[in-house]
Design a protein around this motif. Structure first.
Motif, short mmCIF file in Angstrom:
data_model
loop_
_atom_site.label_atom_id
_atom_site.label_comp_id
_atom_site.label_asym_id
_atom_site.label_seq_id
_atom_site.Cartn_x
_atom_site.Cartn_y
_atom_site.Cartn_z
N PHE A 34 1.04 -45.16 4.66
CA PHE A 34 2.11 -44.95 4.09
C PHE A 34 2.11 -43.50 3.29
CE2 PHE A 34 1.91 -49.48 3.94
CZ PHE A 34 3.10 -50.05 4.15
N SER A 35 2.90 -42.61 3.78
CA SER A 35 2.80 -41.30 3.48
C SER A 35 4.21 -40.58 3.09
CB SER A 35 2.12 -40.57 4.72
OG SER A 35 2.89 -40.81 5.71
N SER A 36 4.22 -39.26 3.10
CA SER A 36 5.40 -38.55 2.75
C SER A 36 5.11 -37.12 3.41
CB SER A 36 5.81 -38.50 1.50
OG SER A 36 7.01 -37.75 1.35
N THR A 37 5.99 -36.54 3.82
CA THR A 37 6.20 -35.30 4.55
C THR A 37 5.85 -34.03 3.28
OG1 THR A 37 8.50 -35.04 4.17
CG2 THR A 37 7.76 -35.71 6.18
N TRP A 38 5.97 -34.28 2.12
CA TRP A 38 5.63 -33.35 1.07
C TRP A 38 4.14 -33.30 0.70
CZ3 TRP A 38 4.03 -35.66 -3.18
CH2 TRP A 38 4.48 -37.05 -3.37
N CYS A 39 3.53 -34.70 0.88
CA CYS A 39 1.96 -34.74 0.43
C CYS A 39 1.07 -34.04 1.21
CB CYS A 39 1.98 -36.10 0.61
SG CYS A 39 0.20 -36.91 0.25
N GLY A 40 0.48 -33.01 0.46
CA GLY A 40 -0.64 -32.30 1.25
C GLY A 40 -1.81 -33.40 1.82
N PRO A 41 -2.39 -34.11 1.10
CA PRO A 41 -3.35 -34.81 1.76
C PRO A 41 -2.70 -35.70 3.25
CG PRO A 41 -3.53 -35.21 -0.36
CD PRO A 41 -2.28 -34.36 0.00
N CYS A 42 -1.34 -36.06 2.93
CA CYS A 42 -0.91 -37.00 4.21
C CYS A 42 -0.55 -36.13 5.29
CB CYS A 42 0.52 -37.62 3.55
SG CYS A 42 0.73 -38.57 2.34
N LYS A 43 -0.49 -34.80 4.98
CA LYS A 43 -0.18 -34.02 6.35
C LYS A 43 -1.56 -33.63 6.72
CE LYS A 43 3.41 -31.05 4.19
NZ LYS A 43 3.90 -29.70 3.57
N ALA A 50 0.89 -47.60 12.54
CA ALA A 50 2.39 -47.43 12.43
C ALA A 50 2.27 -46.38 11.13
CB ALA A 50 2.92 -48.53 12.04
N ASN A 51 3.71 -45.76 10.77
CA ASN A 51 3.52 -44.79 9.68
C ASN A 51 5.02 -45.14 9.08
OD1 ASN A 51 5.17 -42.15 8.65
ND2 ASN A 51 3.08 -42.01 8.16
N VAL A 52 4.91 -45.22 7.74
CA VAL A 52 5.99 -45.57 7.04
C VAL A 52 6.13 -44.16 6.02
CG1 VAL A 52 7.19 -46.93 5.04
CG2 VAL A 52 5.67 -47.93 6.82
N ASP A 53 7.20 -43.74 6.02
CA ASP A 53 7.39 -42.56 5.09
C ASP A 53 8.03 -43.17 3.89
OD1 ASP A 53 9.23 -40.46 3.77
OD2 ASP A 53 8.71 -39.01 5.64
N VAL A 54 7.63 -43.04 2.78
CA VAL A 54 7.81 -43.54 1.67
C VAL A 54 9.22 -42.95 0.94
CG1 VAL A 54 5.63 -44.46 1.01
CG2 VAL A 54 6.52 -42.26 0.14
N ASN A 55 9.49 -41.70 1.30
CA ASN A 55 10.90 -41.37 0.91
C ASN A 55 12.03 -41.72 1.81
OD1 ASN A 55 8.97 -39.75 -0.55
ND2 ASN A 55 10.08 -37.80 -0.27
N CYS A 81 5.64 -53.60 -0.03
CA CYS A 81 3.94 -53.50 0.28
C CYS A 81 3.36 -53.12 -0.90
CB CYS A 81 3.75 -52.57 1.47
SG CYS A 81 4.71 -53.13 2.92
N HIS A 82 3.85 -52.61 -2.46
CA HIS A 82 3.14 -52.45 -3.28
C HIS A 82 2.53 -51.23 -3.24
CE1 HIS A 82 4.12 -56.39 -4.65
NE2 HIS A 82 3.71 -56.88 -3.55
N ILE A 83 2.94 -50.19 -2.68
CA ILE A 83 2.31 -48.88 -2.64
C ILE A 83 2.58 -47.95 -4.04
CG2 ILE A 83 2.54 -46.64 -1.44
CD1 ILE A 83 1.33 -49.17 0.31
N ARG A 84 1.54 -47.56 -4.53
CA ARG A 84 1.54 -46.88 -5.71
C ARG A 84 1.04 -45.54 -5.52
NH1 ARG A 84 4.53 -50.33 -6.60
NH2 ARG A 84 4.01 -52.42 -7.78
N ARG A 85 0.36 -45.03 -4.52
CA ARG A 85 -0.02 -43.75 -4.24
C ARG A 85 -0.07 -43.55 -2.77
NH1 ARG A 85 -5.75 -44.74 -6.81
NH2 ARG A 85 -5.40 -46.72 -5.59
N ILE A 86 0.00 -42.23 -2.41
CA ILE A 86 -0.23 -41.77 -1.08
C ILE A 86 -1.06 -40.68 -0.77
CG2 ILE A 86 2.28 -42.68 -0.42
CD1 ILE A 86 3.20 -39.65 -0.62
N PRO A 87 -1.60 -40.81 0.50
CA PRO A 87 -1.66 -41.73 1.45
C PRO A 87 -2.21 -42.97 1.30
CG PRO A 87 -3.14 -40.22 2.07
CD PRO A 87 -2.70 -39.80 0.82
N THR A 88 -1.73 -44.18 1.56
CA THR A 88 -2.17 -45.36 1.56
C THR A 88 -2.14 -46.05 3.10
OG1 THR A 88 -1.79 -45.81 -0.84
CG2 THR A 88 -2.03 -47.68 0.66
#
Length: 149
Positions: free
Chosen positions: A49-58, A77-82, A91-98
């Motif tokens: 679970f990640s996002s395109t704006w997140c540095g650690p995700c990148k 699999a990847n789920v873009d949280v945005n 899926c109870h995601i509170r932080r990214i990347p998870t």
């Protein structure tokens, strides 16, 4: 509609929703996600679970893709949280990347891992904590993948 690129072993399944009405997003994302988990069957499925704006995700993105090539018997699999906020919430995601791990369409829990070793578990623990890895530590992620395969 849904982006179904890179389905199969050695690739990362992206869950990206576009041009779908607000009412259909959760059911569409949920159905696509369930289909992915069903296809994995008894094999390990690792979901980022990640996002395109997140540095650690990148930073983790190319590493995660490399792991999908290295571990051909694991589904990734990847789920873009945005783009899929309802699925992230489900899926109870509170932080990214998870990173969450699944087998037989169920999240791998600490209890499910113990149950394979111990026939009767009577410690009085009332909850089943879900195994997930939060943060961009590739070594820990790879160690968990190897442990759960």
């Amino acid at each position: 509609m849904e982006d179904l690129r890179n389905i199969g072993h050695g690739h990362v399944q992206d869950f990206f929703l576009a041009s779908i009405s607000e009412n259909d997003k959760l059911s569409t994302a949920g159905n696509e996600f369930k289909t992915f988990l069903t296809a994995a069957g008894h094999k390990l499925a690792v979901v980022e679970f990640s996002s395109t704006w997140c540095g650690p995700c990148k930073r983790m993105c190319p590493i995660f893709h490399a792991m999908s090539v290295k571990y051909q018997n694991v589904f990734f699999a990847n789920v873009d949280v945005n783009n899929s906020p309802e699925l992230a919430e489900t899926c109870h995601i509170r932080r990214i990347p998870t990173f969450q791990m699944f087998k037989k369409s169920q999240k791998v829990t600490l209890f499910s891992r113990i149950k394979r070793i111990i026939c009767c578990y009577r410690s009085g623990v009332m909850s089943n904590p879900i195994f997930e890895l939060c943060g961009a530590d590739a070594k820990i992620l790879e160690a968990k993948i190897q442990e759960l395969m």
